[in-house]
Design a protein around this motif. Structure first.
Motif, PDB file in Angstrom:
ATOM      1  N   THR A   1      50.380  44.591  40.479  1.00 15.26           N
ATOM      2  CA  THR A   1      50.727  45.996  40.653  1.00 15.26           C
ATOM      3  C   THR A   1      51.045  46.248  42.114  1.00 15.26           C
ATOM      4  OG1 THR A   1      50.041  48.259  40.104  1.00 15.26           O
ATOM      5  CG2 THR A   1      48.394  46.851  41.129  1.00 15.26           C
ATOM      6  N   THR A   2      51.356  47.482  42.440  1.00 12.07           N
ATOM      7  CA  THR A   2      51.626  47.864  43.826  1.00 12.07           C
ATOM      8  C   THR A   2      50.414  48.597  44.383  1.00 12.07           C
ATOM      9  OG1 THR A   2      53.988  48.057  43.373  1.00 12.07           O
ATOM     10  CG2 THR A   2      53.158  49.133  45.360  1.00 12.07           C
ATOM     11  N   PHE A   3      49.931  48.138  45.528  1.00  9.57           N
ATOM     12  CA  PHE A   3      48.770  48.740  46.174  1.00  9.57           C
ATOM     13  C   PHE A   3      49.087  48.932  47.650  1.00  9.57           C
ATOM     14  CE2 PHE A   3      44.618  48.290  48.393  1.00  9.57           C
ATOM     15  CZ  PHE A   3      43.973  49.386  47.832  1.00  9.57           C
TER      16      PHE A   3
ATOM     17  N   ASN B   1      42.690  42.369  31.541  1.00 14.01           N
ATOM     18  CA  ASN B   1      43.515  43.577  31.688  1.00 14.01           C
ATOM     19  C   ASN B   1      42.893  44.530  32.703  1.00 14.01           C
ATOM     20  OD1 ASN B   1      45.560  43.237  29.315  1.00 14.01           O
ATOM     21  ND2 ASN B   1      43.554  42.783  28.418  1.00 14.01           N
ATOM     22  N   PRO B   2      42.736  44.088  33.942  1.00 18.06           N
ATOM     23  CA  PRO B   2      42.059  44.905  34.947  1.00 18.06           C
ATOM     24  C   PRO B   2      42.929  46.055  35.445  1.00 18.06           C
ATOM     25  CG  PRO B   2      42.950  42.946  35.977  1.00 18.06           C
ATOM     26  CD  PRO B   2      43.227  42.809  34.510  1.00 18.06           C
ATOM     27  N   GLU B   3      42.271  47.117  35.895  1.00 15.90           N
ATOM     28  CA  GLU B   3      42.984  48.274  36.438  1.00 15.90           C
ATOM     29  C   GLU B   3      42.291  48.744  37.710  1.00 15.90           C
ATOM     30  OE1 GLU B   3      44.809  50.678  32.750  1.00 15.90           O
ATOM     31  OE2 GLU B   3      42.635  50.410  32.616  1.00 15.90           O
ATOM     32  N   LEU B   4      43.086  49.149  38.696  1.00 18.08           N
ATOM     33  CA  LEU B   4      42.544  49.574  39.983  1.00 18.08           C
ATOM     34  C   LEU B   4      41.902  50.959  39.903  1.00 18.08           C
ATOM     35  CD1 LEU B   4      45.370  48.390  42.430  1.00 18.08           C
ATOM     36  CD2 LEU B   4      43.186  47.266  41.940  1.00 18.08           C
ATOM     37  N   SER B   5      41.223  51.335  40.971  1.00 21.58           N
ATOM     38  CA  SER B   5      40.487  52.594  41.055  1.00 21.58           C
ATOM     39  C   SER B   5      41.374  53.803  40.766  1.00 21.58           C
ATOM     40  CB  SER B   5      39.878  52.743  42.447  1.00 21.58           C
ATOM     41  OG  SER B   5      39.007  51.673  42.732  1.00 21.58           O
ATOM     42  N   ASN B   6      40.855  54.704  39.960  1.00 22.28           N
ATOM     43  CA  ASN B   6      41.552  55.924  39.518  1.00 22.28           C
ATOM     44  C   ASN B   6      42.769  55.636  38.650  1.00 22.28           C
ATOM     45  OD1 ASN B   6      39.739  57.643  40.691  1.00 22.28           O
ATOM     46  ND2 ASN B   6      41.125  58.473  42.230  1.00 22.28           N
ATOM     47  N   ARG B   7      42.931  54.400  38.223  1.00 23.21           N
ATOM     48  CA  ARG B   7      44.051  54.025  37.357  1.00 23.21           C
ATOM     49  C   ARG B   7      43.540  53.283  36.111  1.00 23.21           C
ATOM     50  NH1 ARG B   7      45.359  56.892  40.834  1.00 23.21           N
ATOM     51  NH2 ARG B   7      47.149  56.753  42.269  1.00 23.21           N
TER      52      ARG B   7
ATOM     53  N   LEU C   1      39.835  45.147  41.486  1.00 23.28           N
ATOM     54  CA  LEU C   1      40.197  45.027  42.900  1.00 23.28           C
ATOM     55  C   LEU C   1      41.612  44.459  43.065  1.00 23.28           C
ATOM     56  CD1 LEU C   1      36.842  43.513  44.122  1.00 23.28           C
ATOM     57  CD2 LEU C   1      37.853  45.570  45.108  1.00 23.28           C
ATOM     58  N   PRO C   2      42.259  44.743  44.198  1.00 27.29           N
ATOM     59  CA  PRO C   2      43.556  44.135  44.500  1.00 27.29           C
ATOM     60  C   PRO C   2      43.388  42.707  45.023  1.00 27.29           C
ATOM     61  CG  PRO C   2      42.955  45.626  46.260  1.00 27.29           C
ATOM     62  CD  PRO C   2      41.883  45.760  45.200  1.00 27.29           C
ATOM     63  N   VAL C   3      42.920  41.819  44.139  1.00 25.56           N
ATOM     64  CA  VAL C   3      42.668  40.421  44.474  1.00 25.56           C
ATOM     65  C   VAL C   3      43.337  39.551  43.408  1.00 25.56           C
ATOM     66  CG1 VAL C   3      40.897  38.627  44.716  1.00 25.56           C
ATOM     67  CG2 VAL C   3      40.457  40.933  45.599  1.00 25.56           C
ATOM     68  N   THR C   4      44.106  38.571  43.841  1.00 29.93           N
ATOM     69  CA  THR C   4      44.761  37.646  42.911  1.00 29.93           C
ATOM     70  C   THR C   4      43.769  36.575  42.482  1.00 29.93           C
ATOM     71  OG1 THR C   4      46.909  38.032  43.959  1.00 29.93           O
ATOM     72  CG2 THR C   4      46.684  36.054  42.592  1.00 29.93           C
ATOM     73  N   GLU C   5      43.519  36.478  41.178  1.00 27.60           N
ATOM     74  CA  GLU C   5      42.490  35.572  40.668  1.00 27.60           C
ATOM     75  C   GLU C   5      42.937  34.107  40.695  1.00 27.60           C
ATOM     76  OE1 GLU C   5      39.335  35.224  36.970  1.00 27.60           O
ATOM     77  OE2 GLU C   5      41.112  36.460  36.726  1.00 27.60           O
TER      78      GLU C   5
ATOM     79  N   GLY D   1      51.697  50.048  48.964  1.00 28.87           N
ATOM     80  CA  GLY D   1      53.063  49.635  49.257  1.00 28.87           C
ATOM     81  C   GLY D   1      53.328  48.148  49.140  1.00 28.87           C
ATOM     82  N   LYS D   2      52.325  47.369  48.741  1.00 34.94           N
ATOM     83  CA  LYS D   2      52.499  45.919  48.633  1.00 34.94           C
ATOM     84  C   LYS D   2      52.228  45.473  47.202  1.00 34.94           C
ATOM     85  CE  LYS D   2      50.748  43.280  51.783  1.00 34.94           C
ATOM     86  NZ  LYS D   2      49.765  42.620  52.672  1.00 34.94           N
ATOM     87  N   GLU D   3      52.953  44.447  46.752  1.00 34.46           N
ATOM     88  CA  GLU D   3      52.670  43.878  45.436  1.00 34.46           C
ATOM     89  C   GLU D   3      51.435  42.992  45.548  1.00 34.46           C
ATOM     90  OE1 GLU D   3      54.811  40.574  43.201  1.00 34.46           O
ATOM     91  OE2 GLU D   3      55.571  42.354  42.159  1.00 34.46           O
ATOM     92  N   VAL D   4      50.475  43.226  44.668  1.00 35.99           N
ATOM     93  CA  VAL D   4      49.214  42.482  44.714  1.00 35.99           C
ATOM     94  C   VAL D   4      48.808  42.061  43.308  1.00 35.99           C
ATOM     95  CG1 VAL D   4      48.355  43.684  46.766  1.00 35.99           C
ATOM     96  CG2 VAL D   4      47.866  44.622  44.495  1.00 35.99           C
ATOM     97  N   GLY D   5      47.990  41.024  43.245  1.00 34.49           N
ATOM     98  CA  GLY D   5      47.339  40.691  41.996  1.00 34.49           C
ATOM     99  C   GLY D   5      46.159  41.630  41.789  1.00 34.49           C
ATOM    100  N   VAL D   6      45.727  41.762  40.554  1.00 37.51           N
ATOM    101  CA  VAL D   6      44.583  42.622  40.237  1.00 37.51           C
ATOM    102  C   VAL D   6      43.576  41.805  39.429  1.00 37.51           C
ATOM    103  CG1 VAL D   6      43.814  44.772  39.161  1.00 37.51           C
ATOM    104  CG2 VAL D   6      46.122  44.617  40.112  1.00 37.51           C
ATOM    105  N   SER D   7      42.305  41.874  39.805  1.00 31.11           N
ATOM    106  CA  SER D   7      41.286  41.144  39.057  1.00 31.11           C
ATOM    107  C   SER D   7      39.929  41.818  39.202  1.00 31.11           C
ATOM    108  CB  SER D   7      41.187  39.691  39.542  1.00 31.11           C
ATOM    109  OG  SER D   7      40.662  39.629  40.852  1.00 31.11           O
ATOM    110  N   HIS D   8      39.047  41.492  38.261  1.00 29.47           N
ATOM    111  CA  HIS D   8      37.664  41.965  38.332  1.00 29.47           C
ATOM    112  C   HIS D   8      36.877  40.986  39.194  1.00 29.47           C
ATOM    113  CE1 HIS D   8      37.229  45.597  35.983  1.00 29.47           C
ATOM    114  NE2 HIS D   8      38.096  45.120  35.098  1.00 29.47           N
TER     115      HIS D   8
END
Length: 419
Positions: free
Chosen positions: A110-112, A38-44, A94-98, A114-121
């Motif tokens: 999520t959206t990063f 359940n990763p979350e990007l910076s400030n989120r 990070l906005p990296v697809t695992e 303006g682009k849809e991206v995967g999120v992973s640690h």
């Protein structure tokens, strides 16, 4: 002399800390897997912060939430008064697809920008968070052995806040995280996919680089590609600037002292094959490990860029944005605390390493108080080479987390009780 003697005698781990660390290991792995899935990007990092705060409150600690937007800070006061030591873990992903094949793989999107991206640690911050939660539990159960205060800092946005926002260590410091009570020293660790499980790497002095982002704007004169003499070519000027900047590294920087890097990572100019454009933009990074070299390189870049452009009939400006300072391990603190690390991991498993040109905003804490930042092995012994950080295949062997809990817990006790 008292401090050195104490640490020499305190090389082995406290039996209660050792037993409690073993007991909490399964929890640490469970927390890590939850954060990983359940990763979350910076400030989120909203849900991440809630889980951290709930655990710290369950231990009876004084907990402050919403520090630097989503950070969590907790205080553990020992039975006796003394110094204050801070322990820091970063919590963002990070906005990296695992792509790693694990049962707790992240499928979050999520959206990063303006682009849809995967999120992973993809850098292991989930392990840092879980380790520090484990340390908080271990130390809270050994409160009577603490002479002083422990401040647990769970920091958001280490990877950098979104454009237009503040965040990370800078904002935490701005909001007073190192005050009330004032911190005397700070410790941090980073899991490393290239270091075998059971090993620890460290370096006194500059261990990770200061990171500057720069933007160069070049102005020429647009004309037809068939008649370049009637205009001023900003692409040619850009090429000359790139070439010139590298001479600062190869001919002006004392590389026998420390490494330094200037990289242009993006250049944008023009719209058509037969038009010499009016302008060009270059974006890049500077990495330095020595404060004096850092000042010199930035000064020379600022001098060189407009001068080269002028020599070819154009104009150019350069702007810098500091992303991290030098992650500087206080040499005295390293000397004092090294026996603790060697006693727990085994002297043969504690490696004096070279610096890396990666950056870490833990460096901002170290500009205010003495700090010691080291690398914890996370590479399985069965693998010859592991995927790099910030990549889709990044993978960490969870068996390495227990050592992180034990070392951080014992470092805290030995530092505070040495006074």
């Amino acid at each position: 002399m008292v401090l050195v003697c104490y640490l020499t005698n305190a090389q082995k781990i406290d039996p209660d800390v050792d037993a409690m660390s073993d007991k909490v290991e399964s929890k640490v792995i469970e927390w890590r897997r939850d954060f990983h899935q359940n990763p979350e990007l910076s400030n989120r990092e909203f849900e991440t912060a809630k889980k951290i705060a709930a655990h710290l409150k369950s231990l009876g600690l004084e907990v402050t939430e919403n520090v630097a937007k989503t950070g969590v800070v907790a205080l553990l006061k020992g039975k006796q008064k003394g110094k204050v030591v801070a322990l820091r873990a970063d919590i963002d992903a990070l906005p990296v697809t695992e792509r790693a094949d694990v049962p707790f793989k992240s499928t979050v999107k999520t959206t990063f920008l303006g682009k849809e991206v995967g999120v992973s640690h993809a850098c292991g911050h989930d392990t840092h968070t879980a380790i520090l939660m484990g340390v908080a539990e271990v130390l809270s159960k050994n409160k009577d052995k603490i002479q002083g205060t422990v401040k647990f800092i769970f920091q958001p946005a280490e990877e950098g806040p979104p454009p237009g926002e503040e965040g990370g260590a800078k904002l935490m410091i701005k909001e007073g995280v190192l005050k009330n009570p004032d911190v005397d020293a700070i410790f941090g660790l980073h899991i490393n996919s290239g270091t075998p499980v059971g090993m620890i790497r460290y370096k006194p002095g500059g261990t990770m680089a200061a990171v500057e982002r720069f933007v160069i704007n070049v102005k020429g004169k647009q004309t037809h590609g068939s008649a370049p003499w009637t205009g001023v070519d900003p692409i040619l000027i850009s090429a000359k600037i790139i070439d010139g900047l590298q001479t600062i590294i190869s001919r002006e920087s004392p590389l026998v002292d420390e490494a330094a890097v200037i990289t242009v990572g993006k250049i944008t100019s023009g719209v058509r094959f037969n038009i010499i454009p009016e302008s060009a933009e270059m974006i890049g990074t500077v990495r330095t490990l020595d404060p004096m070299m850092r000042k010199m390189i930035i000064r020379r870049m600022s001098e060189m860029v407009p001068a080269i452009a002028k020599a070819y009939g154009g104009e150019a400006t350069i702007d810098f944005q500091n992303n991290t300072s030098i992650t500087y391990n206080d040499p005295t603190l390293v000397t004092q605390m090294l026996p603790t690390i060697e006693g727990i991991a085994g002297k043969e498993n504690v490696i004096l390493s070279k610096a890396t040109t990666g950056g870490e905003d833990f460096s901002y804490f170290q500009e205010v108080v003495p700090g010691f930042y080291f690398f914890l092995g996370g590479k399985p012994h069965t693998e010859a080479k592991a995927p790099s950080h910030h990549t889709p295949d990044f993978y960490i062997d969870e068996s390495g987390l227990l050592l992180g809990v034990k070392v951080m817990s014992q470092l805290t006790l030995d530092y505070l009780n040495a006074q």
